[in-house]
Design an enzyme around this catalytic site. Structure first.
Site, short mmCIF file in Angstrom:
data_model
loop_
_atom_site.label_atom_id
_atom_site.label_comp_id
_atom_site.label_asym_id
_atom_site.label_seq_id
_atom_site.Cartn_x
_atom_site.Cartn_y
_atom_site.Cartn_z
N ASP A 92 0.82 -1.18 -0.29
CA ASP A 92 0.36 0.22 -0.54
C ASP A 92 0.68 1.04 0.19
O ASP A 92 2.05 0.87 0.32
CB ASP A 92 -1.22 -0.16 1.39
CG ASP A 92 -2.01 1.00 1.16
OD1 ASP A 92 -3.18 1.03 1.58
OD2 ASP A 92 -1.68 2.41 0.38
N ASP A 272 -7.33 -7.62 1.20
CA ASP A 272 -6.45 -8.03 2.29
C ASP A 272 -7.65 -7.38 3.60
O ASP A 272 -8.66 -6.05 3.54
CB ASP A 272 -5.10 -6.47 2.00
CG ASP A 272 -5.62 -5.51 2.85
OD1 ASP A 272 -6.39 -4.42 1.26
OD2 ASP A 272 -5.56 -4.91 3.75
N CYS A 310 -11.90 -28.45 9.46
CA CYS A 310 -10.56 -28.12 9.46
C CYS A 310 -9.40 -28.36 9.05
O CYS A 310 -8.76 -29.00 10.24
CB CYS A 310 -10.49 -26.08 9.80
SG CYS A 310 -8.84 -25.04 9.61
N CYS A 312 -6.09 -27.17 9.17
CA CYS A 312 -4.94 -26.76 9.77
C CYS A 312 -4.61 -27.12 10.62
O CYS A 312 -4.57 -28.25 11.44
CB CYS A 312 -5.29 -25.15 10.20
SG CYS A 312 -5.95 -24.91 11.55
N CYS A 315 -5.86 -26.69 14.05
CA CYS A 315 -7.14 -28.07 13.98
C CYS A 315 -6.70 -29.79 13.77
O CYS A 315 -7.18 -30.57 14.10
CB CYS A 315 -7.90 -27.57 13.33
SG CYS A 315 -8.96 -25.83 13.59
N HIS A 354 -4.81 -20.95 12.19
CA HIS A 354 -6.75 -21.16 12.32
C HIS A 354 -7.05 -20.08 11.07
O HIS A 354 -7.16 -20.78 9.87
CB HIS A 354 -6.86 -21.40 13.70
CG HIS A 354 -7.93 -21.93 13.03
ND1 HIS A 354 -9.65 -22.61 12.46
CD2 HIS A 354 -9.25 -20.79 13.01
CE1 HIS A 354 -9.92 -22.70 12.32
NE2 HIS A 354 -10.26 -21.43 12.44
O1 LIG Z 1 -8.64 4.27 0.07
C1 LIG Z 1 -7.98 4.34 0.28
N1 LIG Z 1 -6.41 3.95 -0.06
C2 LIG Z 1 -5.09 3.29 0.38
N2 LIG Z 1 -4.88 2.12 1.27
C3 LIG Z 1 -6.46 2.54 1.97
C4 LIG Z 1 -6.75 1.29 2.86
C5 LIG Z 1 -7.50 0.90 3.72
N3 LIG Z 1 -7.72 0.23 4.81
C6 LIG Z 1 -9.02 0.00 5.31
N4 LIG Z 1 -9.40 -0.78 6.05
C7 LIG Z 1 -9.33 -0.99 6.74
C8 LIG Z 1 -9.77 -1.37 7.82
N5 LIG Z 1 -9.33 -2.44 8.75
C9 LIG Z 1 -10.92 -3.64 9.35
C10 LIG Z 1 -10.48 -4.44 10.42
C11 LIG Z 1 -10.25 -3.90 11.44
C12 LIG Z 1 -8.66 -2.90 11.27
C13 LIG Z 1 -8.78 -1.34 10.11
N6 LIG Z 1 -10.44 0.95 4.21
C14 LIG Z 1 -8.70 1.32 3.50
C15 LIG Z 1 -8.67 2.55 2.38
C16 LIG Z 1 -7.51 2.69 1.94
ZN LIG Z 2 -8.15 -24.84 12.24
#
Ligand SMILES: O=c1nc[nH]c2cc3[nH]c(NCCN4CCCCC4)nc3cc12
Ligand SMILES: [Zn+2]
Length: 390
Positions: A92, A272, A310, A312, A315, A354
């Site tokens: 990223d 991701d 599972c 893995c 498990c 897991h």
């Molecule tokens: O608009 C984005 N441009 C570049 N990278 C990004 C990465 C991002 N990651 C997320 N969200 C991750 C949120 N995550 C969800 C699970 C708990 C921890 C935070 N939105 C995004 C938008 C962008």
């Molecule tokens: Zn497992």
């Protein structure tokens, strides 16, 4: 270099089966990409990642720039040798990570001025700087520097005018990222990132402009940023399938197992999320029949594995034979409950294995169903199973 081959499409949805050929190898899609922010997927050995079928992992430009620093990564010829991962890596661009710093940053047309959270140094990240860093990291997929349009600021929803202003700057930064990427002669693949907030017509404008710039792949950003789930689902239903069918589509930062299957149905190829590893460290485990909280006392003496279906290592042990198929080589819920209660480091190591295996296995099931033409049935069975409860 990037080649995307479309191998099959589902007649009843936007789901598609593909193959992504990158400099460090081939990736079968739809795919989930484990997050390795600091050059490591927390608590998981590279060999374990390979064993569970991980094909591509994520790194973060901002974090690796801060630590260990570009000079160290450069001395290894890039991220792959440094972290001993020889398959593809996606990085990223750093914009989201700097944005997440909150107050300690100032965004201008030129780029972002911020203070290092590590040592307080005054730093500057621009599309050009981000491309230079990602070229040094030598990641297979490079993300443009963009501005992740917030869903709200100080409790007030982002207005359409604010979302437009942000999207238009990201569009200009896409052009600058592409120009610098090409000037550097980076041999990898640069993705543009669609912005536009929660406004479909701004999303359409953003994707149209990026498609005219002819990137080899496209990401949908600006979601999973604290918006209500139905808002994320509305954008997920609008944007992915409007992107070129012959190019890979990446939904950033998403999501739960349900989001992944729904996202594939909306035409997404790549995902991701830190959820599998973060939830694992917090003792929340994904299973075929629902989520399981391993710290709950009801698991104290339970001999079963986390998930009896599972295969893995946690498990099913090294043989990989599931409990339901007669395998008894894995660890029990009682043991994992014990490790959690004692704060033993083996706990999060096993639960991370897991949860990552669960996500990767789910994507393998999706790919198999798309190959067999049974994705609709897979989708329905997945939801019914998850609703059953552990
Ligand atoms: O608009 C984005 N441009 C570049 N990278 C990004 C990465 C991002 N990651 C997320 N969200 C991750 C949120 N995550 C969800 C699970 C708990 C921890 C935070 N939105 C995004 C938008 C962008
Ligand atoms: Zn497992």
């Amino acid at each position: 270099m990037l080649q995307f081959d479309l191998l099959a499409t589902d007649p009843a949805s936007h789901a598609r089966r593909g193959r992504l050929t990158l400099n460090h190898g081939v990736v079968q899609t739809p795919i989930f990409m484990p997050v390795g922010t600091y050059g490591t997927v927390k608590g998981v050995m590279p060999q374990s990642l390979r064993d569970m079928g991980a094909q591509i992992i994520l790194g973060n430009t901002f974090h690796l720039w801060m630590r260990p620093g570009l000079d160290v990564v450069q001395s290894f010829g890039g991220l792959h040798a440094f972290e001993q991962w020889d398959k593809p890596i996606l990085t990223d661009s750093g914009g989201f990570q700097v944005w997440s710093l909150g107050a300690m940053r100032k965004i201008t047309e030129e780029g972002v001025y911020f203070q290092s959270p590590v040592n307080g140094d005054k730093l500057f990240m621009s599309p050009e700087v981000s491309m230079q860093i990602q070229t040094t990291l030598n990641s297979d997929i490079v993300m443009q520097l963009d501005e992740c349009t917030p869903y709200e600021t100080q409790g007030r929803l982002t207005t359409e005018a604010e979302a437009r202003k942000s999207m238009e700057m990201s569009r200009r930064w896409a052009l600058r990222s592409k120009a610098e990427f090409e000037r550097l002669g980076n041999p990898n693949a640069l993705f543009g990132i669609v912005q536009g907030g929660m406004f479909e017509h701004l999303r359409q404008e953003s994707l149209q402009a990026l498609v005219e710039m002819d990137f080899p792949g496209y990401a949908i950003g600006g979601v999973s940023v604290g918006e209500p789930k139905d808002e994320m689902l509305r954008i997920m239903a609008h944007t992915p399938h409007r992107l070129p069918a012959t190019k890979p589509r990446y939904l950033m930062g998403v999501g739960t197992p349900e989001d992944l299957v729904d996202g594939v149905a909306c035409g997404v190829d790549m995902f991701d999320c830190v959820m599998p590893t973060r939830n694992a460290r917090n003792g929340t485990l994904f299973t075929r029949y629902g989520d399981l909280k391993i710290r709950n006392a009801r698991h104290r003496a339970d001999h079963q594995p986390l998930d009896a279906t599972c295969t893995c290592h946690a498990c099913a042990g090294p043989q990989g034979i599931a409990w339901n198929d007669g395998g008894r080589g894995g660890f029990s819920r009682a043991y994992l409950h014990h490790l959690e209660r004692c704060g033993e480091m083996l706990g999060p190591m096993l639960t991370s294995i897991h949860n990552l295996h669960y996500y990767l296995n789910l994507m393998q099931g999706i790919r198999d169903a798309l190959d067999a033409g049974t994705f609709s049935q897979f989708h329905a069975q997945f939801k019914a199973d998850r609703a059953r409860g552990v």
